[in-house]
Design an enzyme around this catalytic site. Structure first.
Site, PDB file in Angstrom:
ATOM      1  N   SER A  78     -32.378  33.461 119.812  1.00  0.00           N
ATOM      2  CA  SER A  78     -31.988  33.018 118.465  1.00  0.00           C
ATOM      3  C   SER A  78     -32.121  34.132 117.421  1.00  0.00           C
ATOM      4  CB  SER A  78     -32.850  31.831 118.052  1.00  0.00           C
ATOM      5  OG  SER A  78     -32.669  30.782 118.972  1.00  0.00           O
ATOM      6  N   CYS A 121     -34.170  28.978 123.397  1.00  0.00           N
ATOM      7  CA  CYS A 121     -33.739  27.735 122.748  1.00  0.00           C
ATOM      8  C   CYS A 121     -32.501  27.156 123.412  1.00  0.00           C
ATOM      9  CB  CYS A 121     -33.485  27.992 121.265  1.00  0.00           C
ATOM     10  SG  CYS A 121     -32.822  26.561 120.432  1.00  0.00           S
ATOM     11  N   CYS A 175     -35.049  24.236 123.446  1.00  0.00           N
ATOM     12  CA  CYS A 175     -34.675  23.155 122.519  1.00  0.00           C
ATOM     13  C   CYS A 175     -33.431  22.376 122.931  1.00  0.00           C
ATOM     14  CB  CYS A 175     -34.398  23.704 121.124  1.00  0.00           C
ATOM     15  SG  CYS A 175     -35.325  25.152 120.665  1.00  0.00           S
ATOM     16  N   LYS A 235     -33.623  20.576 126.442  1.00  0.00           N
ATOM     17  CA  LYS A 235     -34.711  19.594 126.276  1.00  0.00           C
ATOM     18  C   LYS A 235     -34.239  18.392 125.469  1.00  0.00           C
ATOM     19  CE  LYS A 235     -36.737  19.400 122.824  1.00  0.00           C
ATOM     20  NZ  LYS A 235     -37.775  20.274 122.274  1.00  0.00           N
ATOM     21  N   TYR A 294     -22.013  31.796 122.564  1.00  0.00           N
ATOM     22  CA  TYR A 294     -22.852  32.813 121.915  1.00  0.00           C
ATOM     23  C   TYR A 294     -22.333  34.215 122.239  1.00  0.00           C
ATOM     24  CZ  TYR A 294     -26.576  29.994 119.888  1.00  0.00           C
ATOM     25  OH  TYR A 294     -27.292  29.139 119.087  1.00  0.00           O
ATOM     26  N   ALA A 323     -33.792  46.243 129.018  1.00  0.00           N
ATOM     27  CA  ALA A 323     -33.941  47.474 128.239  1.00  0.00           C
ATOM     28  C   ALA A 323     -35.412  47.729 127.949  1.00  0.00           C
ATOM     29  CB  ALA A 323     -33.175  47.340 126.923  1.00  0.00           C
ATOM     30  N   TYR A 346     -46.595  20.775 122.320  1.00  0.00           N
ATOM     31  CA  TYR A 346     -45.199  20.340 122.177  1.00  0.00           C
ATOM     32  C   TYR A 346     -44.562  20.039 123.540  1.00  0.00           C
ATOM     33  CZ  TYR A 346     -44.749  22.201 117.362  1.00  0.00           C
ATOM     34  OH  TYR A 346     -44.844  22.441 116.033  1.00  0.00           O
ATOM     35  N   GLU A 363     -43.469  16.395 125.078  1.00  0.00           N
ATOM     36  CA  GLU A 363     -42.031  16.111 125.166  1.00  0.00           C
ATOM     37  C   GLU A 363     -41.629  15.821 126.612  1.00  0.00           C
ATOM     38  OE1 GLU A 363     -40.169  19.453 123.190  1.00  0.00           O
ATOM     39  OE2 GLU A 363     -40.504  18.558 121.210  1.00  0.00           O
ATOM     40  N   ARG A 414     -57.471  20.647 128.316  1.00  0.00           N
ATOM     41  CA  ARG A 414     -58.838  21.183 128.375  1.00  0.00           C
ATOM     42  C   ARG A 414     -59.734  20.623 127.272  1.00  0.00           C
ATOM     43  NH1 ARG A 414     -57.703  27.413 126.351  1.00  0.00           N
ATOM     44  NH2 ARG A 414     -56.656  26.853 124.418  1.00  0.00           N
ATOM     45  N   ASP A 437     -40.427  34.908 118.431  1.00  0.00           N
ATOM     46  CA  ASP A 437     -41.661  34.575 119.153  1.00  0.00           C
ATOM     47  C   ASP A 437     -42.457  35.802 119.608  1.00  0.00           C
ATOM     48  OD1 ASP A 437     -40.815  32.000 118.827  1.00  0.00           O
ATOM     49  OD2 ASP A 437     -40.605  31.540 120.966  1.00  0.00           O
ATOM     50  N   ALA A 474     -41.081  19.275 114.443  1.00  0.00           N
ATOM     51  CA  ALA A 474     -40.980  17.967 115.104  1.00  0.00           C
ATOM     52  C   ALA A 474     -41.402  18.083 116.547  1.00  0.00           C
ATOM     53  CB  ALA A 474     -39.540  17.460 115.028  1.00  0.00           C
ATOM     54  N   HIS A 510     -31.655   0.166 101.526  1.00  0.00           N
ATOM     55  CA  HIS A 510     -32.096  -0.957 102.333  1.00  0.00           C
ATOM     56  C   HIS A 510     -30.972  -1.505 103.209  1.00  0.00           C
ATOM     57  CE1 HIS A 510     -34.737  -4.308 103.205  1.00  0.00           C
ATOM     58  NE2 HIS A 510     -33.745  -5.131 102.989  1.00  0.00           N
ATOM     59  N   GLU A 514     -36.464   4.101 103.980  1.00  0.00           N
ATOM     60  CA  GLU A 514     -36.815   3.565 102.659  1.00  0.00           C
ATOM     61  C   GLU A 514     -38.341   3.477 102.481  1.00  0.00           C
ATOM     62  OE1 GLU A 514     -35.999  -0.653 101.801  1.00  0.00           O
ATOM     63  OE2 GLU A 514     -35.542  -0.894 103.917  1.00  0.00           O
TER      64      GLU A 514
HETATM   65  P1  NDP Z   1     -48.668  24.557 122.454  1.00  0.00           P
HETATM   66  O1  NDP Z   1     -49.354  25.683 121.806  1.00  0.00           O
HETATM   67  O2  NDP Z   1     -47.977  23.541 121.643  1.00  0.00           O
HETATM   68  O3  NDP Z   1     -49.700  23.773 123.382  1.00  0.00           O
HETATM   69  C1  NDP Z   1     -50.409  24.428 124.372  1.00  0.00           C
HETATM   70  C2  NDP Z   1     -51.341  23.451 125.049  1.00  0.00           C
HETATM   71  O4  NDP Z   1     -51.914  24.076 126.189  1.00  0.00           O
HETATM   72  C3  NDP Z   1     -52.474  22.992 124.178  1.00  0.00           C
HETATM   73  O5  NDP Z   1     -52.771  21.660 124.476  1.00  0.00           O
HETATM   74  C4  NDP Z   1     -53.606  23.932 124.580  1.00  0.00           C
HETATM   75  O6  NDP Z   1     -54.872  23.343 124.436  1.00  0.00           O
HETATM   76  C5  NDP Z   1     -53.333  24.128 126.063  1.00  0.00           C
HETATM   77  N1  NDP Z   1     -53.767  25.437 126.561  1.00  0.00           N
HETATM   78  C6  NDP Z   1     -53.531  26.626 125.983  1.00  0.00           C
HETATM   79  N2  NDP Z   1     -54.051  27.615 126.734  1.00  0.00           N
HETATM   80  C7  NDP Z   1     -54.620  27.028 127.803  1.00  0.00           C
HETATM   81  C8  NDP Z   1     -55.326  27.516 128.929  1.00  0.00           C
HETATM   82  N3  NDP Z   1     -55.565  28.804 129.101  1.00  0.00           N
HETATM   83  N4  NDP Z   1     -55.767  26.612 129.835  1.00  0.00           N
HETATM   84  C9  NDP Z   1     -55.554  25.295 129.666  1.00  0.00           C
HETATM   85  N5  NDP Z   1     -54.893  24.781 128.612  1.00  0.00           N
HETATM   86  C10 NDP Z   1     -54.436  25.642 127.697  1.00  0.00           C
HETATM   87  O7  NDP Z   1     -47.692  25.253 123.527  1.00  0.00           O
HETATM   88  P2  NDP Z   1     -46.426  24.727 124.339  1.00  0.00           P
HETATM   89  O8  NDP Z   1     -46.475  25.485 125.612  1.00  0.00           O
HETATM   90  O9  NDP Z   1     -46.366  23.251 124.377  1.00  0.00           O
HETATM   91  O10 NDP Z   1     -45.218  25.252 123.456  1.00  0.00           O
HETATM   92  C11 NDP Z   1     -45.150  26.631 123.090  1.00  0.00           C
HETATM   93  C12 NDP Z   1     -44.552  26.775 121.728  1.00  0.00           C
HETATM   94  O11 NDP Z   1     -43.171  26.514 121.781  1.00  0.00           O
HETATM   95  C13 NDP Z   1     -45.112  25.806 120.695  1.00  0.00           C
HETATM   96  O12 NDP Z   1     -46.233  26.323 120.062  1.00  0.00           O
HETATM   97  C14 NDP Z   1     -43.958  25.614 119.758  1.00  0.00           C
HETATM   98  O13 NDP Z   1     -44.064  26.541 118.725  1.00  0.00           O
HETATM   99  C15 NDP Z   1     -42.730  25.899 120.605  1.00  0.00           C
HETATM  100  N6  NDP Z   1     -42.044  24.636 120.927  1.00  0.00           N
HETATM  101  C16 NDP Z   1     -41.527  23.896 119.906  1.00  0.00           C
HETATM  102  C17 NDP Z   1     -40.884  22.707 120.158  1.00  0.00           C
HETATM  103  C18 NDP Z   1     -40.352  21.922 119.029  1.00  0.00           C
HETATM  104  O14 NDP Z   1     -40.182  22.483 117.954  1.00  0.00           O
HETATM  105  N7  NDP Z   1     -40.080  20.627 119.193  1.00  0.00           N
HETATM  106  C19 NDP Z   1     -40.734  22.195 121.520  1.00  0.00           C
HETATM  107  C20 NDP Z   1     -41.333  23.034 122.503  1.00  0.00           C
HETATM  108  C21 NDP Z   1     -41.952  24.209 122.211  1.00  0.00           C
HETATM  109  P3  NDP Z   1     -55.707  23.494 123.090  1.00  0.00           P
HETATM  110  O15 NDP Z   1     -55.011  22.700 122.040  1.00  0.00           O
HETATM  111  O16 NDP Z   1     -57.029  22.971 123.436  1.00  0.00           O
HETATM  112  O17 NDP Z   1     -55.707  24.960 122.778  1.00  0.00           O
END
Ligand code: NDP
Length: 448
Positions: free
Chosen positions: A15, A43, A48, A51, A99, A115, A178, A182, A199, A304, A342, A437, A442
């Protein structure tokens, strides 16, 4: 004056990279973009877009249940994963081509190759070709993080989830962010027995606690088995092909598929950052300033790979700001305040601004308004699932500093309301708006 093969060389056609390349070319720059996998990036290719299509596909399961009370009888109904998977992948192919066409029609040279940097202006392609560019933009995104527990190689990530030959009977998803929530929602709707382990005891860290509690409650009722404070100990493959997952504080789980959704890490391995003097932080993210410039003057990074906010629209804005600033003579910076987000869970969550906890910490005195209601459609359908809208205001100024929603179409509704929050409107401004309504939205102007 040194002459270069290109004005701009972009590494990574996701993106952020695509937007930066296209807009820089439109500003008159000679641009090339290298992509080692497929144009479109996470994405479009494995995030995205596919998904969201799976989320739509999954939601029919509930619609089919709900339609009976609306008089519809759907006999002989069955779900075919292969049909959905193949149609989704075909849509991804279409977007990948669109794209690529857009880049080419803007005069960007698309190079399907890996690269790496050889210096502040040098790039080496996997084919052996060496090129130079006055400016280089790194937009290589992030990649799933897989914890190093014994047997982790038996697991998949969301990358592979889109390509499954068949749906597993039992699936364990690690993580509670996320992606975990999802995909847990999607596979659960398809009839897979889903276990989600995390964890800590917190799902969706960063979201308002009321929404998290509501999603947890609804998801458990829908049949997802949450195991919290469960740290991976190891995965072993059994003779019948199933997997045994050992974890702390819980009995082992026997499943057919394990998916890691434990965060995403910046894609900076073997990029040659050292050769160019580009510094990265302890998470591997490229360090950049407000103009997306790295510690090497001629090299920038967006999206990212910089690990600021891992969201597509943010990467796109960063790519746009980079192109306008460096090649368009219209410098501007990305505003990271009040970015809506979201989670496309079942039901979805949407949020903008400060959570109740953060607002209390930052402002001290706040007012919280909420509406806890059952959508009209759910009432008739006999679906006992409540939506929750929550507004956080600065008690002194009445300004809305946070809006948090869980319920049908929450992301669609919140996008419009986020304009009001971004504009700094007050609770009184919301209240002065006449309700539309009957809608769910609302509730936003009727909050008590
Ligand atoms: P997230 O950061 O949302 O969640 C990661 C999860 O994994 C948390 O529950 C975290 O626990 C756990 N975790 C992290 N490290 C470890 C580890 N070493 N061992 C065990 N558990 C671990 O990451 P996602 O992978 O779900 O998504 C990555 C990113 O992608 C998101 O941050 C988001 O920005 C983006 N994304 C956005 C979406 C959207 O806009 N709808 C959809 C999908 C992805 P804890 O909380 O305890 O650290």
């Amino acid at each position: 004056m040194a002459s270069y093969d290109y004005d701009l060389f972009v590494i990574g056609a996701g993106s952020g990279g695509v937007r930066a390349a296209r807009v820089s070319a439109a500003h008159g720059a000679r641009v090339a973009i290298a992509e080692e996998y497929r144009v479109g990036g996470t994405c479009v290719i494995r995030g995205c877009v596919p998904k969201k299509l799976l989320v739509y596909g999954a939601h029919f399961a509930e619609d089919i249940q709900d339609c009976a009370r609306f008089g519809w009888h759907v006999d002989g109904c069955r779900f075919d994963w292969a049909t959905l998977r193949d149609n989704v992948l075909a849509e991804v192919d279409r977007l990948n081509k669109a794209y690529t066409d857009t880049l080419e029609s803007h005069g960007v040279e698309v190079i399907l190759d890996r690269a790496t940097l050889t210096g502040p202006h040098g790039i080496r392609l996997a084919s052996g070709r060496e090129v130079t560019a006055k400016t280089i933009l790194i937009a290589t995104g992030a990649t799933p993080h897989v914890p190093g527990c014994p047997g982790h190689e038996h697991g998949i990530t969301s990358n592979e989830a889109f390509h499954l030959d068949a749906l597993p009977e039992r699936m364990l998803i690690a993580g509670a962010g996320y992606i975990a929530n999802e995909f847990a929602g999607v596979f659960n709707e398809f009839g897979v027995k889903v276990t989600l382990i995390n964890r800590t005891d917190t799902i969706l860290r960063g979201y308002d606690h009321s929404l998290r509690d509501r999603l947890l409650d609804i998801s458990i009722k829908k049949g997802i088995d949450f195991r919290l404070n469960a740290d991976f100990r190891g995965i072993t493959r059994n003779d019948d092909g199933s997997l045994t997952v050992e974890m702390t504080n819980h009995e082992p789980a026997i499943v057919d598929c394990v998916m890691f959704a434990t965060g995403r890490v910046p894609n900076t391995g073997d990029l040659g950052l050292d050769a160019a003097g580009v510094e990265w932080d302890e998470k591997g993210a490229i360090r950049v300033d407000d103009d997306n410039r790295s510690t090497c003057e001629s090299i920038y990074a967006v999206g990212d790979v910089t690990n600021r906010i891992q969201l597509t629209p943010v990467a796109i804005r960063e790519g746009q700001a980079f192109a306008d600033t460096v090649f368009g003579g219209k410098p501007h910076k990305v505003d990271y305040d009040n970015i809506p987000s979201a989670v496309f869970s079942h039901p979805p969550i949407a949020s903008v601004g400060l959570t109740e906890a953060k607002a209390r910490e930052k402002l001290g005195s706040i007012k919280v308004y909420q509406s806890d209601f059952r959508a009209m459609k759910n009432v008739l359908a006999g679906r006992n699932e409540r939506a929750l809208y929550k507004m956080i205001c600065d008690a002194e100024t009445d300004r809305v500093v946070g809006l948090h929603m869980i319920g049908p179409d929450a992301p669609e509704i919140l996008q419009a309301a986020a304009v009001a929050v971004k504009a700094g409107l007050t609770k009184a401004d919301f209240d002065q708006t006449v309700a539309l309504h009957p809608t769910m939205a609302e509730e936003l102007v009727l909050l008590k």
